[in-house]
Write a protein that holds these residues in place. Structure first.
Motif, PDB file in Angstrom:
ATOM      1  N   UNK A   1      31.101  34.879  30.304  1.00 47.34           N
ATOM      2  CA  UNK A   1      30.751  33.564  30.842  1.00 47.34           C
ATOM      3  C   UNK A   1      30.693  32.475  29.778  1.00 47.34           C
ATOM      4  N   UNK A   2      30.911  32.831  28.539  1.00 49.67           N
ATOM      5  CA  UNK A   2      30.834  31.817  27.492  1.00 49.67           C
ATOM      6  C   UNK A   2      32.110  30.971  27.496  1.00 49.67           C
ATOM      7  N   UNK A   3      31.967  29.715  27.170  1.00 47.21           N
ATOM      8  CA  UNK A   3      33.106  28.805  27.055  1.00 47.21           C
ATOM      9  C   UNK A   3      33.251  28.386  25.599  1.00 47.21           C
ATOM     10  N   UNK A   4      34.395  27.799  25.279  1.00 47.87           N
ATOM     11  CA  UNK A   4      34.599  27.349  23.903  1.00 47.87           C
ATOM     12  C   UNK A   4      33.590  26.269  23.535  1.00 47.87           C
ATOM     13  N   UNK A   5      33.192  25.458  24.515  1.00 50.33           N
ATOM     14  CA  UNK A   5      32.209  24.407  24.251  1.00 50.33           C
ATOM     15  C   UNK A   5      30.850  25.011  23.925  1.00 50.33           C
ATOM     16  N   UNK A   6      30.456  26.037  24.682  1.00 52.97           N
ATOM     17  CA  UNK A   6      29.180  26.693  24.413  1.00 52.97           C
ATOM     18  C   UNK A   6      29.225  27.392  23.057  1.00 52.97           C
ATOM     19  N   UNK A   7      30.328  28.093  22.790  1.00 58.48           N
ATOM     20  CA  UNK A   7      30.464  28.801  21.512  1.00 58.48           C
ATOM     21  C   UNK A   7      30.371  27.835  20.342  1.00 58.48           C
ATOM     22  N   UNK A   8      31.013  26.690  20.466  1.00 62.15           N
ATOM     23  CA  UNK A   8      30.952  25.687  19.400  1.00 62.15           C
ATOM     24  C   UNK A   8      29.536  25.131  19.265  1.00 62.15           C
ATOM     25  N   UNK A   9      28.910  24.855  20.411  1.00 63.23           N
ATOM     26  CA  UNK A   9      27.560  24.296  20.391  1.00 63.23           C
ATOM     27  C   UNK A   9      26.533  25.248  19.834  1.00 63.23           C
ATOM     28  N   UNK A  10      26.779  26.557  19.990  1.00 62.69           N
ATOM     29  CA  UNK A  10      25.856  27.571  19.470  1.00 62.69           C
ATOM     30  C   UNK A  10      26.200  27.985  18.048  1.00 62.69           C
TER      31      UNK A  10
ATOM     32  N   UNK B   1      10.413  41.213  32.507  1.00 62.16           N
ATOM     33  CA  UNK B   1      10.074  39.858  32.048  1.00 62.16           C
ATOM     34  C   UNK B   1      10.634  39.564  30.659  1.00 62.16           C
ATOM     35  N   UNK B   2      11.085  38.326  30.468  1.00 62.66           N
ATOM     36  CA  UNK B   2      11.652  37.881  29.185  1.00 62.66           C
ATOM     37  C   UNK B   2      11.007  36.555  28.802  1.00 62.66           C
ATOM     38  N   UNK B   3      10.517  36.472  27.550  1.00 60.32           N
ATOM     39  CA  UNK B   3       9.881  35.252  27.049  1.00 60.32           C
ATOM     40  C   UNK B   3      10.614  34.802  25.791  1.00 60.32           C
ATOM     41  N   UNK B   4      11.163  33.597  25.844  1.00 59.61           N
ATOM     42  CA  UNK B   4      11.896  33.042  24.708  1.00 59.61           C
ATOM     43  C   UNK B   4      11.101  31.901  24.082  1.00 59.61           C
ATOM     44  N   UNK B   5      11.008  31.922  22.755  1.00 59.94           N
ATOM     45  CA  UNK B   5      10.366  30.858  21.995  1.00 59.94           C
ATOM     46  C   UNK B   5      11.392  30.350  20.986  1.00 59.94           C
ATOM     47  N   UNK B   6      11.713  29.063  21.067  1.00 62.47           N
ATOM     48  CA  UNK B   6      12.857  28.563  20.293  1.00 62.47           C
ATOM     49  C   UNK B   6      12.537  27.224  19.636  1.00 62.47           C
TER      50      UNK B   6
ATOM     51  N   UNK C   1      21.820  28.090  17.762  1.00 61.29           N
ATOM     52  CA  UNK C   1      21.605  26.646  17.664  1.00 61.29           C
ATOM     53  C   UNK C   1      21.019  26.076  18.958  1.00 61.29           C
ATOM     54  N   UNK C   2      19.966  25.286  18.791  1.00 59.25           N
ATOM     55  CA  UNK C   2      19.281  24.641  19.914  1.00 59.25           C
ATOM     56  C   UNK C   2      20.043  23.375  20.314  1.00 59.25           C
ATOM     57  N   UNK C   3      20.136  23.041  21.602  1.00 61.56           N
ATOM     58  CA  UNK C   3      19.592  23.767  22.762  1.00 61.56           C
ATOM     59  C   UNK C   3      20.601  24.707  23.422  1.00 61.56           C
ATOM     60  N   UNK C   4      21.831  24.737  22.876  1.00 61.77           N
ATOM     61  CA  UNK C   4      22.910  25.444  23.570  1.00 61.77           C
ATOM     62  C   UNK C   4      22.617  26.935  23.702  1.00 61.77           C
ATOM     63  N   UNK C   5      22.196  27.581  22.599  1.00 63.62           N
ATOM     64  CA  UNK C   5      21.982  29.035  22.648  1.00 63.62           C
ATOM     65  C   UNK C   5      20.882  29.427  23.639  1.00 63.62           C
ATOM     66  N   UNK C   6      19.668  28.848  23.530  1.00 68.30           N
ATOM     67  CA  UNK C   6      18.640  29.270  24.495  1.00 68.30           C
ATOM     68  C   UNK C   6      18.987  28.907  25.935  1.00 68.30           C
ATOM     69  N   UNK C   7      19.670  27.785  26.128  1.00 67.02           N
ATOM     70  CA  UNK C   7      20.051  27.402  27.492  1.00 67.02           C
ATOM     71  C   UNK C   7      21.060  28.395  28.067  1.00 67.02           C
ATOM     72  N   UNK C   8      22.018  28.844  27.255  1.00 67.10           N
ATOM     73  CA  UNK C   8      23.000  29.812  27.732  1.00 67.10           C
ATOM     74  C   UNK C   8      22.327  31.160  28.009  1.00 67.10           C
ATOM     75  N   UNK C   9      21.416  31.559  27.118  1.00 64.74           N
ATOM     76  CA  UNK C   9      20.691  32.816  27.341  1.00 64.74           C
ATOM     77  C   UNK C   9      19.933  32.764  28.665  1.00 64.74           C
ATOM     78  N   UNK C  10      19.319  31.622  28.937  1.00 66.00           N
ATOM     79  CA  UNK C  10      18.548  31.492  30.181  1.00 66.00           C
ATOM     80  C   UNK C  10      19.473  31.449  31.399  1.00 66.00           C
ATOM     81  N   UNK C  11      20.695  30.959  31.226  1.00 70.70           N
ATOM     82  CA  UNK C  11      21.635  30.951  32.350  1.00 70.70           C
ATOM     83  C   UNK C  11      22.057  32.365  32.730  1.00 70.70           C
TER      84      UNK C  11
END
Length: 334
Positions: A162-171, A267-272, A282-292
């Motif tokens: 599900x990763x895109x080149x934009x997400x990969x670059x942002x992360x 349950x999963x708890x992320x602190x970023x 890299x914030x916010x792309x990595x934690x946002x993708x993980x949460x997706x």
């Protein structure tokens, strides 16, 4: 700082940006408190860890990041109700060497052996940076055992479907040509990663903390805490085997993770940290993708903090652990 120090406390040059020149005696005492334990695995390798907290507390297995060691998670005092088990991942600290080809299937087998040895039927897992990859993979591989996951500076599967080149670059995914063993420019990352070992032997950690020193509230807080700096120094000096960080990069930044994190049900708890700019997190792309991918995950931003300082020996980390583990033990899935 010119005061004389006890000859039995390790000394080092001035740590960049701080006035700390020797290991904090309180840290040395804590290191004695948590001990050091070893398990000989079926193939003769050893796993090393420390333990802290009550024997009947909720077990929490912790996995450090790249170029670090188990003392990443040492605390000034035990965390009430938590049996902390912080592990030197293979190639780090007191744990044995593994080849770069070591996989997350192998890791899951190692942790099965360790938890069987410790007589742990159910446990939580947590990690920082590359250690978050371990925690996420184990949550799927050992889904019948893992009651919950805590992630600091969450890294993502850069090869996920599900990763895109934009997400990969942002992360901040490095280009494939930088693969340390297969890329035609891999010598660059290989040199950077392995070069950290020689620098750590000389207590030269400028490269490790450069991003933290530039812009984060976290560094301003951390550099004033002698226990924090002592734990960081000791953790970073666990990086002595070049196949440790090279294998980490091959498995996490460049390799497809074998266990799909969408299958995590506990349950999963992320602190970023909002200033995190590290590769793969890299914030916010990595934690946002993980949460997706892990839609039920909880995400809490740590404002002004970078990659290294988002977890450490402080009240904030202890509160995060108590809150997350408390919720896990009350979860209907457990």
């Amino acid at each position: 700082m010119s005061a004389a120090v006890s000859p039995n406390i390790e000394t080092f040059p001035v740590f960049p940006g701080t006035n700390v020149t020797s290991l904090d005696p309180v840290f040395v005492a804590a290191k004695t408190r948590v001990g050091e334990y070893f398990l000989t695995l079926k193939d003769g390798r050893k796993l090393c860890w420390f333990e802290d907290g009550p024997a009947d507390g909720t077990p929490l297995l912790l996995f450090h990041g790249g170029a670090e060691g188990k003392y990443k998670f040492i605390q000034k005092a035990p965390i009430p109700g938590i049996r902390m088990i912080s592990i030197d991942r293979p190639c780090y600290g007191g744990s044995s060497h593994v080849p770069v080809s070591y996989s997350f299937h192998d890791a899951a087998d190692d942790i099965r052996q360790l938890t069987a040895h410790l007589k742990l039927d159910r446990f939580a897992v947590g990690g920082h940076s590359i250690g978050t990859c371990w925690a996420q993979q184990l949550a799927v591989a050992l889904h019948d055992k893992v009651i919950g996951v805590i992630l600091w500076a969450t890294m993502i599967d850069m090869q996920h479907e599900e990763i895109t080149s934009k997400i990969a670059e942002g992360a901040s995914r490095p280009p494939s040509i930088m693969h340390p063993t297969e890329g035609w420019c891999g010598c660059i990352l290989h040199s950077v990663f392995t070069g950290l070992i020689g620098k750590a032997a000389k207590y030269d950690f400028k490269d490790n903390v450069a991003a933290e020193m530039k812009c984060t509230q976290g560094w301003d807080e951390m550099k004033e805490d002698k226990f924090w700096i002592s734990s960081l120094v000791t953790s970073l000096r666990a990086n002595t085997d070049p196949d440790g960080i090279i294998g980490d990069a091959c498995r996490t930044l460049f390799g497809k993770w074998p266990f799909d994190v969408r299958k995590i049900t506990c349950p999963v708890y992320m602190f970023h940290g909002t200033k995190d700019s590290d590769m793969g997190s890299t914030y916010p792309v990595a934690p946002d993708f993980a949460k997706s991918l892990i839609k039920h995950a909880s995400l809490e931003e740590i404002y002004g903090f970078g990659h290294i300082a988002c977890v450490g020996p402080n009240n904030r980390t202890q509160s995060q652990i108590i809150k997350a583990v408390g919720a896990m033990t009350k979860s209907p899935t457990n």
